[in-house]
Motif scaffolding. Sequence first.
Motif, PDB file in Angstrom:
ATOM      1  N   ILE A   4     -55.442  99.420 -13.105  1.00  0.00           N
ATOM      2  CA  ILE A   4     -56.058 100.255 -13.910  1.00  0.00           C
ATOM      3  C   ILE A   4     -56.471 101.765 -12.198  1.00  0.00           C
ATOM      4  O   ILE A   4     -55.884 102.742 -12.316  1.00  0.00           O
ATOM      5  N   ALA A   5     -58.009 101.022 -11.222  1.00  0.00           N
ATOM      6  CA  ALA A   5     -58.133 102.262 -10.570  1.00  0.00           C
ATOM      7  C   ALA A   5     -57.505 102.477  -9.844  1.00  0.00           C
ATOM      8  O   ALA A   5     -57.254 103.814  -9.075  1.00  0.00           O
ATOM      9  N   ILE A   6     -56.606 101.907  -8.268  1.00  0.00           N
ATOM     10  CA  ILE A   6     -55.465 102.029  -7.674  1.00  0.00           C
ATOM     11  C   ILE A   6     -54.123 102.726  -8.704  1.00  0.00           C
ATOM     12  O   ILE A   6     -53.761 104.053  -8.017  1.00  0.00           O
ATOM     13  N   ASP A   7     -53.639 102.043  -9.572  1.00  0.00           N
ATOM     14  CA  ASP A   7     -52.626 103.457 -10.665  1.00  0.00           C
ATOM     15  C   ASP A   7     -53.909 105.098 -10.211  1.00  0.00           C
ATOM     16  O   ASP A   7     -53.072 105.615 -10.668  1.00  0.00           O
ATOM     17  N   GLY A  59     -53.490 110.836  -8.718  1.00  0.00           N
ATOM     18  CA  GLY A  59     -54.439 112.223  -8.074  1.00  0.00           C
ATOM     19  C   GLY A  59     -55.218 112.196  -8.635  1.00  0.00           C
ATOM     20  O   GLY A  59     -56.471 113.328  -8.637  1.00  0.00           O
ATOM     21  N   LYS A  60     -56.167 110.670  -9.547  1.00  0.00           N
ATOM     22  CA  LYS A  60     -57.087 111.451 -10.158  1.00  0.00           C
ATOM     23  C   LYS A  60     -58.900 110.932  -9.855  1.00  0.00           C
ATOM     24  O   LYS A  60     -58.642 109.261  -8.565  1.00  0.00           O
ATOM     25  N   HIS A  61     -59.815 111.266  -9.836  1.00  0.00           N
ATOM     26  CA  HIS A  61     -60.514 111.108  -8.736  1.00  0.00           C
ATOM     27  C   HIS A  61     -61.705 109.608  -9.676  1.00  0.00           C
ATOM     28  O   HIS A  61     -60.968 109.543 -10.855  1.00  0.00           O
ATOM     29  N   ALA A  77     -61.084  90.736  -2.372  1.00  0.00           N
ATOM     30  CA  ALA A  77     -59.660  91.106  -1.529  1.00  0.00           C
ATOM     31  C   ALA A  77     -59.138  91.904  -2.826  1.00  0.00           C
ATOM     32  O   ALA A  77     -58.733  92.895  -2.189  1.00  0.00           O
ATOM     33  N   GLU A  78     -59.175  92.111  -4.145  1.00  0.00           N
ATOM     34  CA  GLU A  78     -59.061  93.227  -4.482  1.00  0.00           C
ATOM     35  C   GLU A  78     -60.390  94.759  -4.281  1.00  0.00           C
ATOM     36  O   GLU A  78     -59.698  95.147  -4.442  1.00  0.00           O
ATOM     37  N   ALA A  79     -61.206  94.096  -4.214  1.00  0.00           N
ATOM     38  CA  ALA A  79     -61.998  95.223  -3.165  1.00  0.00           C
ATOM     39  C   ALA A  79     -61.603  95.815  -2.260  1.00  0.00           C
ATOM     40  O   ALA A  79     -61.273  97.436  -2.682  1.00  0.00           O
ATOM     41  N   LEU A  80     -61.613  95.460  -0.992  1.00  0.00           N
ATOM     42  CA  LEU A  80     -60.508  96.132   0.272  1.00  0.00           C
ATOM     43  C   LEU A  80     -59.065  96.326  -0.418  1.00  0.00           C
ATOM     44  O   LEU A  80     -59.344  97.914   0.563  1.00  0.00           O
ATOM     45  N   GLU A  81     -58.996  95.561  -0.998  1.00  0.00           N
ATOM     46  CA  GLU A  81     -57.044  97.067  -1.893  1.00  0.00           C
ATOM     47  C   GLU A  81     -57.552  97.993  -2.165  1.00  0.00           C
ATOM     48  O   GLU A  81     -56.583  98.514  -2.633  1.00  0.00           O
ATOM     49  N   MET A  82     -58.709  98.111  -2.924  1.00  0.00           N
ATOM     50  CA  MET A  82     -58.775  99.341  -3.974  1.00  0.00           C
ATOM     51  C   MET A  82     -59.607 100.256  -3.079  1.00  0.00           C
ATOM     52  O   MET A  82     -59.146 101.421  -2.940  1.00  0.00           O
ATOM     53  N   GLN A  83     -60.233  99.988  -1.436  1.00  0.00           N
ATOM     54  CA  GLN A  83     -60.721 100.543  -0.661  1.00  0.00           C
ATOM     55  C   GLN A  83     -59.655 101.215  -0.426  1.00  0.00           C
ATOM     56  O   GLN A  83     -59.334 102.382   0.327  1.00  0.00           O
ATOM     57  N   LYS A  84     -58.882 100.259   0.330  1.00  0.00           N
ATOM     58  CA  LYS A  84     -57.412 100.387   1.180  1.00  0.00           C
ATOM     59  C   LYS A  84     -56.978 102.008   0.653  1.00  0.00           C
ATOM     60  O   LYS A  84     -56.709 103.167   1.334  1.00  0.00           O
ATOM     61  N   GLN A  88     -58.177 104.266  -1.611  1.00  0.00           N
ATOM     62  CA  GLN A  88     -59.007 105.228  -2.026  1.00  0.00           C
ATOM     63  C   GLN A  88     -58.773 105.526   0.172  1.00  0.00           C
ATOM     64  O   GLN A  88     -58.422 107.189  -0.207  1.00  0.00           O
ATOM     65  N   HIS A  89     -58.107 105.522   0.701  1.00  0.00           N
ATOM     66  CA  HIS A  89     -58.142 105.971   2.436  1.00  0.00           C
ATOM     67  C   HIS A  89     -57.321 106.577   1.972  1.00  0.00           C
ATOM     68  O   HIS A  89     -56.836 107.467   3.023  1.00  0.00           O
ATOM     69  N   GLU A  90     -55.609 105.981   1.684  1.00  0.00           N
ATOM     70  CA  GLU A  90     -54.441 106.635   1.735  1.00  0.00           C
ATOM     71  C   GLU A  90     -54.816 108.254   0.708  1.00  0.00           C
ATOM     72  O   GLU A  90     -54.351 108.655   1.120  1.00  0.00           O
ATOM     73  N   THR A  91     -55.157 107.536  -0.582  1.00  0.00           N
ATOM     74  CA  THR A  91     -55.130 108.890  -1.281  1.00  0.00           C
ATOM     75  C   THR A  91     -56.040 110.012  -1.368  1.00  0.00           C
ATOM     76  O   THR A  91     -55.627 111.404  -1.153  1.00  0.00           O
ATOM     77  N   GLY A  92     -57.212 109.723  -0.577  1.00  0.00           N
ATOM     78  CA  GLY A  92     -58.091 110.588  -0.478  1.00  0.00           C
ATOM     79  C   GLY A  92     -59.410 110.868  -1.225  1.00  0.00           C
ATOM     80  O   GLY A  92     -60.093 111.705  -1.561  1.00  0.00           O
ATOM     81  N   LYS A  93     -58.447 109.888  -2.636  1.00  0.00           N
ATOM     82  CA  LYS A  93     -59.210 110.499  -4.109  1.00  0.00           C
ATOM     83  C   LYS A  93     -60.466 109.328  -4.480  1.00  0.00           C
ATOM     84  O   LYS A  93     -60.908 109.035  -3.343  1.00  0.00           O
ATOM     85  N   ILE A  94     -61.299 110.225  -4.499  1.00  0.00           N
ATOM     86  CA  ILE A  94     -63.314 109.865  -5.208  1.00  0.00           C
ATOM     87  C   ILE A  94     -62.608 108.056  -5.665  1.00  0.00           C
ATOM     88  O   ILE A  94     -62.204 108.183  -6.765  1.00  0.00           O
ATOM     89  N   LEU A  95     -62.811 107.279  -5.526  1.00  0.00           N
ATOM     90  CA  LEU A  95     -63.465 106.136  -6.065  1.00  0.00           C
ATOM     91  C   LEU A  95     -64.823 105.565  -5.498  1.00  0.00           C
ATOM     92  O   LEU A  95     -65.753 104.751  -4.558  1.00  0.00           O
TER      93      LEU A  95
END
Length: 350
Positions: free
Chosen positions: A79-82, A87-89, A101-108, A110-117
């Motif tokens: 859900i967070a990645i979607d 384009g949502k924070h 591993a799942e947390a790292l994917e979320m971080q990745k 976030q870096h790609e989109t630039g949106k706040i996580l």
Amino acid sequence: MKVAVIGCGTIANAAHIPSYLNNPEAEIKYFCDIIPERAQAAVEKYDCGVAVTDYHEVLKDPEVVAVSVCTPNNVHPVIAIDALRAGKHVLCEKPAARTYAEALEMQKVQHETGKILNIGVVNRFNDSVNLIKKYIDSGKLGNIHHVYVSFRAHRSIPGLGGAFTTKAIAGGGALIDWGVHYLDIVMYCCGDPAVRTVTGETFCKLGKNMEEYAYTDMWAGPPDYNGIYDVDDSVTGLIRTSGPVITLNGAWAQNIGVAEQYIDFMGDKAGIRLQYGKDFTVYTAEHGALVEYKPVFQMRDHFQNEIDAFIDCIKTGKKLPSHIDTVVITAQMMQAIYDSADQHREIVLD
């Protein structure tokens, strides 16, 4: 600022929803839950918003700027990645995910989109915790060499047989549910030191035979004896960092009828015991005499502080201490404890 709450269970109703309603700059447009009655109940209770069951409907709405993810752990990442890609924070409840591993994917992403996580490590917005951090940062405790963490309860397994006790959903038990808060407080107050080695053991004992588990009350209950219990109801560990050594003992359930929920920060000039969620006591020596004192200060609601900071950082671009870049360190630490317990050996990270 229009926001949506995805998942309308306990933490949403106890913290996120009231805090958004108390913020004059936020407006809840959607309450989303896979149980229709739960979403509709929120609309009726709070007299605002629209009830929906599919979070994709929320993400398609260009008016929605930000979402709170208050679902079970297994769907935090998807859900967070979607939401980020839409384009949502995002403010996602803790833990960030079931695994490192799942947390790292979320971080990745976030870096790609630039949106706040941001992750719901709410104690980073607790006035007591922040005052302790100031004591430590100012050198009042001297060198912090050891921090002891205790999050032990007598019989407090939540929702026996449900989502909390099913590893495939929650990722773990007492450690990932309670321990994440305690370890995050330690890391925050001590400046997020690098984690070097981790050793731990987890135990699945008291809840394993569900029908034999004795208790007086059960949060997130009642029990489902046809469900699953395959998570840790207690944990112990030792963590070496570039700063202090951290030792921990935690339990949802133990055969000791004493609840001990505190953190001891031990420095060579002074020490502090924080009673979790409450105030703290300072211990030191002055002029050959032992001294202890308890600071008195105003304690604001830390969930309100968290939501207010989230809304503000969307406006200003300020990076909060609950950003995924910081919280991923705690995810790594907890993963290492679980890995150490599975392999019965020390895990070297640095």
